[in-house]
Design a protein around this motif. Structure first.
Motif, PDB file in Angstrom:
ATOM      1  N   ALA A  80     -26.371   2.524  13.061  1.00 48.73           N
ATOM      2  CA  ALA A  80     -25.126   2.686  12.295  1.00 48.73           C
ATOM      3  C   ALA A  80     -24.129   3.552  13.051  1.00 48.73           C
ATOM      4  O   ALA A  80     -22.918   3.273  13.044  1.00 48.73           O
ATOM      5  CB  ALA A  80     -25.437   3.290  10.923  1.00 48.73           C
ATOM      6  N   ARG A  81     -24.607   4.600  13.719  1.00 47.53           N
ATOM      7  CA  ARG A  81     -23.713   5.459  14.500  1.00 47.53           C
ATOM      8  C   ARG A  81     -23.111   4.693  15.677  1.00 47.53           C
ATOM      9  O   ARG A  81     -21.938   4.881  16.020  1.00 47.53           O
ATOM     10  CB  ARG A  81     -24.457   6.696  15.001  1.00 47.53           C
ATOM     11  N   LEU A  82     -23.915   3.843  16.322  1.00 48.00           N
ATOM     12  CA  LEU A  82     -23.400   3.025  17.421  1.00 48.00           C
ATOM     13  C   LEU A  82     -22.239   2.153  16.945  1.00 48.00           C
ATOM     14  O   LEU A  82     -21.182   2.074  17.589  1.00 48.00           O
ATOM     15  CB  LEU A  82     -24.503   2.136  17.990  1.00 48.00           C
ATOM     16  N   PHE A  83     -22.439   1.504  15.802  1.00 45.79           N
ATOM     17  CA  PHE A  83     -21.391   0.623  15.288  1.00 45.79           C
ATOM     18  C   PHE A  83     -20.170   1.430  14.833  1.00 45.79           C
ATOM     19  O   PHE A  83     -19.033   0.974  14.988  1.00 45.79           O
ATOM     20  CB  PHE A  83     -21.931  -0.240  14.146  1.00 45.79           C
ATOM     21  N   GLU A  90     -23.416   4.401  27.770  1.00 50.32           N
ATOM     22  CA  GLU A  90     -22.214   5.199  27.530  1.00 50.32           C
ATOM     23  C   GLU A  90     -21.887   5.208  26.037  1.00 50.32           C
ATOM     24  O   GLU A  90     -21.549   6.262  25.473  1.00 50.32           O
ATOM     25  CB  GLU A  90     -21.049   4.622  28.335  1.00 50.32           C
ATOM     26  N   LEU A  91     -22.024   4.066  25.391  1.00 52.89           N
ATOM     27  CA  LEU A  91     -21.786   4.000  23.948  1.00 52.89           C
ATOM     28  C   LEU A  91     -22.814   4.847  23.203  1.00 52.89           C
ATOM     29  O   LEU A  91     -22.478   5.557  22.251  1.00 52.89           O
ATOM     30  CB  LEU A  91     -21.851   2.550  23.469  1.00 52.89           C
ATOM     31  N   GLY A  92     -24.080   4.780  23.648  1.00 52.18           N
ATOM     32  CA  GLY A  92     -25.118   5.580  23.019  1.00 52.18           C
ATOM     33  C   GLY A  92     -24.828   7.067  23.124  1.00 52.18           C
ATOM     34  O   GLY A  92     -25.002   7.813  22.154  1.00 52.18           O
ATOM     35  N   ALA A  93     -24.389   7.499  24.291  1.00 54.66           N
ATOM     36  CA  ALA A  93     -24.059   8.917  24.480  1.00 54.66           C
ATOM     37  C   ALA A  93     -22.941   9.337  23.538  1.00 54.66           C
ATOM     38  O   ALA A  93     -22.979  10.431  22.955  1.00 54.66           O
ATOM     39  CB  ALA A  93     -23.676   9.175  25.933  1.00 54.66           C
ATOM     40  N   ALA A  94     -21.946   8.474  23.372  1.00 63.09           N
ATOM     41  CA  ALA A  94     -20.832   8.786  22.470  1.00 63.09           C
ATOM     42  C   ALA A  94     -21.297   8.868  21.016  1.00 63.09           C
ATOM     43  O   ALA A  94     -20.673   9.564  20.205  1.00 63.09           O
ATOM     44  CB  ALA A  94     -19.736   7.731  22.612  1.00 63.09           C
TER      45      ALA A  94
END
Length: 298
Positions: A113-116, A222-226
């Motif tokens: 959910a955080r990724l999206f 990179e998206l995961g880190a964000a």
């Protein structure tokens, strides 16, 4: 070894043509067989004792690697036996190492959910950057359809039709399968397709070809880190694992999941039942009422 090369070529040609073996499998088997041939000074005349000594030299390798090498040997000798080159298969008496398949890494529902949340925020607004729109489409297809990285990268520009809730993909071994595509994934892909030049053959182009596996891996991390997820815990394949595990825990049928993932053997799909079981065990150990009672007794 020179005498083995034509036999190895014939065997690998058979695997490719008759069994539809993937290119990476062919390359791995060629390397395995050529290295084994050099070690035993020719596979054509090797006996079981020589092969057992060879397997002993593999002791430091990962069990999965040893298993693959032994599969290559057994298949090669079975081919020679069928072709009348050998009258028996000396690899049959060589023990296969114990192999315990590790549980796949997954993400929780909250982490997905955080990724999206991050991807949708970046791709929102009136004039979002094209790479943010692309990232959202990639994420929707990785997690929403469980595509392999190679399948996703090589999608034709017209692969996803706005009125067709599925894809027909050719996966490992040339096997075709039907993959569902959600409404939101189709919408994200259509939105991204508007950025793709009409002459491009790929949905996710880069230069003269499509984006690479390495670039996709970097983008996902990179998206995961964000999103606050440790980079080592996320990759395109982890999102495929999450797709499978979350569907199964939500009540999906194992056979249906096998079809969607493109697994030739349902035993490969069953690993996700173990992931769910591991989660249940952890839940009991942490949350069971007896845990508090034991703490009080201490």
């Amino acid at each position: 070894m020179q005498a083995d090369r034509p036999l190895i070529d014939r065997y690998l040609e058979m695997l490719s043509v008759e069994r539809g073996a993937a290119r990476n499998t062919i390359l791995a088997y060629r390397n395995d067989l050529e290295a084994a041939s050099a070690h035993v000074r020719g596979l054509g005349g090797a006996d079981a004792e020589g092969l057992r000594a060879l397997v002993g030299e593999w002791a430091a390798l990962a069990p999965s690697t040893v298993s693959r090498k032994l599969s290559a040997l057994r298949g090669f000798y079975a081919f020679l036996e069928a072709e009348g080159v050998r009258d028996h298969n000396p690899a049959h008496s060589v023990a296969r190492p114990g192999l315990r398949r590790p549980l796949p890494r997954i993400l929780s529902h909250e982490e997905v959910a955080r990724l999206f949340e991050v991807a949708e925020e970046r791709a929102g607004g009136e004039r979002p950057a094209h790479h943010d729109v692309r990232m959202l489409a990639l994420l929707e297809l990785l997690y929403g359809s469980g595509l392999r990285a190679t399948e996703l990268m090589s999608l034709p520009r017209t692969a996803i039709h706005p009125d067709r809730p599925f894809l027909i993909l050719k996966g490992k071994g040339g096997r075709e399968r039907l993959v569902p595509v959600s409404d939101r994934a189709r919408a994200a892909a259509a939105r991204w397709a508007a950025f793709v030049p009409g002459g491009q053959p790929w949905l996710f182009p880069s230069g003269k070809s499509h984006i690479s596996r390495i670039r996709l891996f970097q983008m996902v991390r990179e998206l995961g880190a964000a999103a606050g997820i440790e980079p080592s815990r996320i990759s395109p394949h982890v999102l495929r694992h999450a797709f499978a595990t979350h569907l199964l825990s939500g009540g999906a049928d194992l056979r249906a999941l096998q079809t969607m993932l493109g697994h030739a053997d349902i035993g490969t799909t069953q690993i996700y039942t173990h992931v769910d079981s591991a989660h249940l065990v952890e839940l009991v150990n942490r949350r069971h009422p007896l845990v508090d009672l034991k703490r009080g007794a201490a």
